[in-house]
Design an enzyme around this catalytic site. Structure first.
Site, PDB file in Angstrom:
ATOM      1  N   ASN A   8      37.157  23.739  37.221  1.00  7.96           N
ATOM      2  CA  ASN A   8      37.154  23.947  35.821  1.00  7.96           C
ATOM      3  C   ASN A   8      38.229  24.453  35.356  1.00  7.96           C
ATOM      4  O   ASN A   8      38.587  25.545  35.423  1.00  7.96           O
ATOM      5  CB  ASN A   8      35.906  25.008  35.503  1.00  7.96           C
ATOM      6  CG  ASN A   8      35.692  25.260  34.087  1.00  7.96           C
ATOM      7  OD1 ASN A   8      36.222  24.707  33.339  1.00  7.96           O
ATOM      8  ND2 ASN A   8      35.091  26.466  33.844  1.00  7.96           N
ATOM      9  N   LYS A  10      39.196  24.795  32.211  1.00  4.70           N
ATOM     10  CA  LYS A  10      38.863  25.701  31.047  1.00  4.70           C
ATOM     11  C   LYS A  10      40.017  25.007  29.985  1.00  4.70           C
ATOM     12  O   LYS A  10      40.285  23.651  30.084  1.00  4.70           O
ATOM     13  CB  LYS A  10      39.286  26.913  31.436  1.00  4.70           C
ATOM     14  CG  LYS A  10      38.137  27.273  32.514  1.00  4.70           C
ATOM     15  CD  LYS A  10      37.953  28.768  32.508  1.00  4.70           C
ATOM     16  CE  LYS A  10      37.336  29.270  33.615  1.00  4.70           C
ATOM     17  NZ  LYS A  10      36.709  30.674  33.940  1.00  4.70           N
ATOM     18  N   HIS A  84      28.112  27.681  31.085  1.00  3.46           N
ATOM     19  CA  HIS A  84      29.116  28.385  31.239  1.00  3.46           C
ATOM     20  C   HIS A  84      29.066  29.643  30.584  1.00  3.46           C
ATOM     21  O   HIS A  84      28.685  30.040  29.360  1.00  3.46           O
ATOM     22  CB  HIS A  84      30.534  27.796  31.376  1.00  3.46           C
ATOM     23  CG  HIS A  84      31.623  28.358  31.952  1.00  3.46           C
ATOM     24  ND1 HIS A  84      32.091  29.642  31.443  1.00  3.46           N
ATOM     25  CD2 HIS A  84      31.925  28.320  33.109  1.00  3.46           C
ATOM     26  CE1 HIS A  84      32.928  30.070  32.564  1.00  3.46           C
ATOM     27  NE2 HIS A  84      32.878  29.438  33.417  1.00  3.46           N
ATOM     28  N   GLU A  86      31.247  31.616  29.390  1.00  5.08           N
ATOM     29  CA  GLU A  86      32.221  31.662  28.334  1.00  5.08           C
ATOM     30  C   GLU A  86      31.673  30.891  26.930  1.00  5.08           C
ATOM     31  O   GLU A  86      31.761  31.191  26.070  1.00  5.08           O
ATOM     32  CB  GLU A  86      33.492  31.015  28.665  1.00  5.08           C
ATOM     33  CG  GLU A  86      34.369  31.956  29.433  1.00  5.08           C
ATOM     34  CD  GLU A  86      35.438  31.425  30.656  1.00  5.08           C
ATOM     35  OE1 GLU A  86      35.645  30.227  30.412  1.00  5.08           O
ATOM     36  OE2 GLU A  86      35.688  31.945  31.682  1.00  5.08           O
ATOM     37  N   GLU A 154      27.665  32.189  39.085  1.00  5.95           N
ATOM     38  CA  GLU A 154      28.968  32.790  38.987  1.00  5.95           C
ATOM     39  C   GLU A 154      28.721  34.050  38.250  1.00  5.95           C
ATOM     40  O   GLU A 154      28.203  34.239  36.910  1.00  5.95           O
ATOM     41  CB  GLU A 154      29.730  31.802  37.714  1.00  5.95           C
ATOM     42  CG  GLU A 154      30.098  30.675  38.254  1.00  5.95           C
ATOM     43  CD  GLU A 154      31.151  30.088  37.295  1.00  5.95           C
ATOM     44  OE1 GLU A 154      32.264  29.915  37.955  1.00  5.95           O
ATOM     45  OE2 GLU A 154      30.960  29.999  36.248  1.00  5.95           O
ATOM     46  N   GLY A 160      37.476  35.716  36.920  1.00  7.86           N
ATOM     47  CA  GLY A 160      39.013  35.955  36.429  1.00  7.86           C
ATOM     48  C   GLY A 160      39.236  37.296  36.732  1.00  7.86           C
ATOM     49  O   GLY A 160      40.385  37.683  36.455  1.00  7.86           O
ATOM     50  N   SER A 197      36.564  33.897  40.694  1.00 15.63           N
ATOM     51  CA  SER A 197      37.701  34.406  41.338  1.00 15.63           C
ATOM     52  C   SER A 197      37.780  33.822  42.812  1.00 15.63           C
ATOM     53  O   SER A 197      38.314  34.393  43.915  1.00 15.63           O
ATOM     54  CB  SER A 197      37.716  35.969  41.602  1.00 15.63           C
ATOM     55  OG  SER A 197      37.760  36.681  40.562  1.00 15.63           O
ATOM     56  N   GLY A 218      38.018  28.325  38.910  1.00 18.83           N
ATOM     57  CA  GLY A 218      38.777  28.290  37.486  1.00 18.83           C
ATOM     58  C   GLY A 218      40.238  28.312  37.681  1.00 18.83           C
ATOM     59  O   GLY A 218      40.735  27.436  38.103  1.00 18.83           O
ATOM     60  N   GLY A 219      40.650  29.508  37.836  1.00 17.36           N
ATOM     61  CA  GLY A 219      42.285  29.698  37.703  1.00 17.36           C
ATOM     62  C   GLY A 219      43.046  29.094  38.839  1.00 17.36           C
ATOM     63  O   GLY A 219      43.923  28.549  38.654  1.00 17.36           O
TER      64      GLY A 219
HETATM   65  P1  13P Z   1      37.837  31.940  38.243  1.00 14.50           P
HETATM   66  O1  13P Z   1      38.098  31.110  39.183  1.00 14.50           O
HETATM   67  O2  13P Z   1      39.280  31.941  37.425  1.00 14.50           O
HETATM   68  O3  13P Z   1      37.498  33.323  38.305  1.00 14.50           O
HETATM   69  O4  13P Z   1      36.879  31.182  37.054  1.00 14.50           O
HETATM   70  C1  13P Z   1      35.430  30.930  37.628  1.00 14.50           C
HETATM   71  C2  13P Z   1      34.824  30.175  36.611  1.00 14.50           C
HETATM   72  O5  13P Z   1      34.606  30.569  35.522  1.00 14.50           O
HETATM   73  C3  13P Z   1      34.803  28.755  36.886  1.00 14.50           C
HETATM   74  O6  13P Z   1      33.761  28.216  36.299  1.00 14.50           O
END
Ligand code: 13P
Length: 236
Positions: A8, A10, A84, A86, A154, A160, A197, A218-219
């Site tokens: 992802n 983002k 998600h 967010e 998640e 994050g 994470s 994500g990151g």
């Molecule tokens: P991180 O891997 O940055 O924690 O993000 C996870 C996420 O929200 C994937 O959709």
């Protein structure tokens, strides 16, 4: 079981940065890249899969700023992330709107990565199981065919933050999610990804959890070397 790695991205990368990223990316069909909508066309019809980060539930019309499942499918996108945290926390998505999006995505033949997860407060109050059950039941209301649904568990407090549940906790929660699917959908064995994470350092450990079907990253997915390491462990 074929495992999955979903990235992802983002709201990251300028156009120049994403061009460089695409050039370095290689894949497998079980690697799903979910870039910002404006870059989706650069990721379709490749040797990996392409997903959006959301998809609106109406096919077309006066919905300024939205992109529909029908439009995504017509571009060659074959997955979408829905629900998600967010989207839920910052853009007003609820189990009810996510449900409409799921129904529309399935109607348009997209695979769905449905995100569920509890807040820190819900976890501290011992409400995790109730929250997950409610999310699954309400997001999948009136959905009878779940073959194209993948769940991403998640925990919101883990996204994050670098803080992740223990392997035993992840296993127990995924067992619980699978139990819900078994009872709602006639023993259907749903794939459940872990997200929150995930990085190149903890992937060996997370991948060793017996019921984890893959990861939503994500990151760490923004760095080619890190996502390649994660793919190497999970998709080997
Ligand atoms: P991180 O891997 O940055 O924690 O993000 C996870 C996420 O929200 C994937 O959709």
């Amino acid at each position: 079981m074929e495992k999955i790695v979903a990235a992802n991205l983002k709201m990251n990368f300028t156009y120049d940065e994403v061009k460089e990223y695409v050039e370095k990316l290689d894949g497998s069909k079980n690697f799903i890249v979910c870039p910002p909508n404006i870059y989706l066309h650069m990721f379709v019809n490749k040797n990996y899969s392409c997903g959006s980060q959301d998809a609106y539930y109406e096919d077309k019309g006066a919905f300024t700023g939205e992109v529909s499942s029908l439009q995504l499918k017509s571009l060659g996108v074959n997955y979408t992330i829905l629900g998600h945290s967010e989207r839920r926390q910052l853009f007003g998505d609820t189990n009810c709107t996510v449900n409409k999006k799921v129904i529309s995505a399935l109607k348009n033949n997209l695979n769905v990565i449905l995100c569920i997860g509890e807040t820190k407060e819900e976890r501290d109050n011992n409400e995790t199981k109730d929250v997950l059950k409610e999310q699954i039941e309400n997001c999948l209301k009136n959905v009878s065919n779940v073959e194209k649904i993948i769940i991403a568990y998640e925990p919101i407090w883990s996204i994050g933050t670098g803080v992740i549940p223990t392997n035993d906790e992840i296993k127990e929660t995924i067992d619980y999610i699978k139990d819900i699917f078994n009872s709602l959908y006639n023993n259907h064995d749903v794939k459940v990804l872990y997200g929150g994470s995930v990085n190149e350092k903890n992937i060996d450990s997370i991948n060793s959890i017996e019921n984890v079907s893959g990861v939503l990253v994500g990151g760490a997915s923004l760095d080619i070397d890190k996502i390649n390491k994660i793919k190497g462990v999970v998709l080997k």
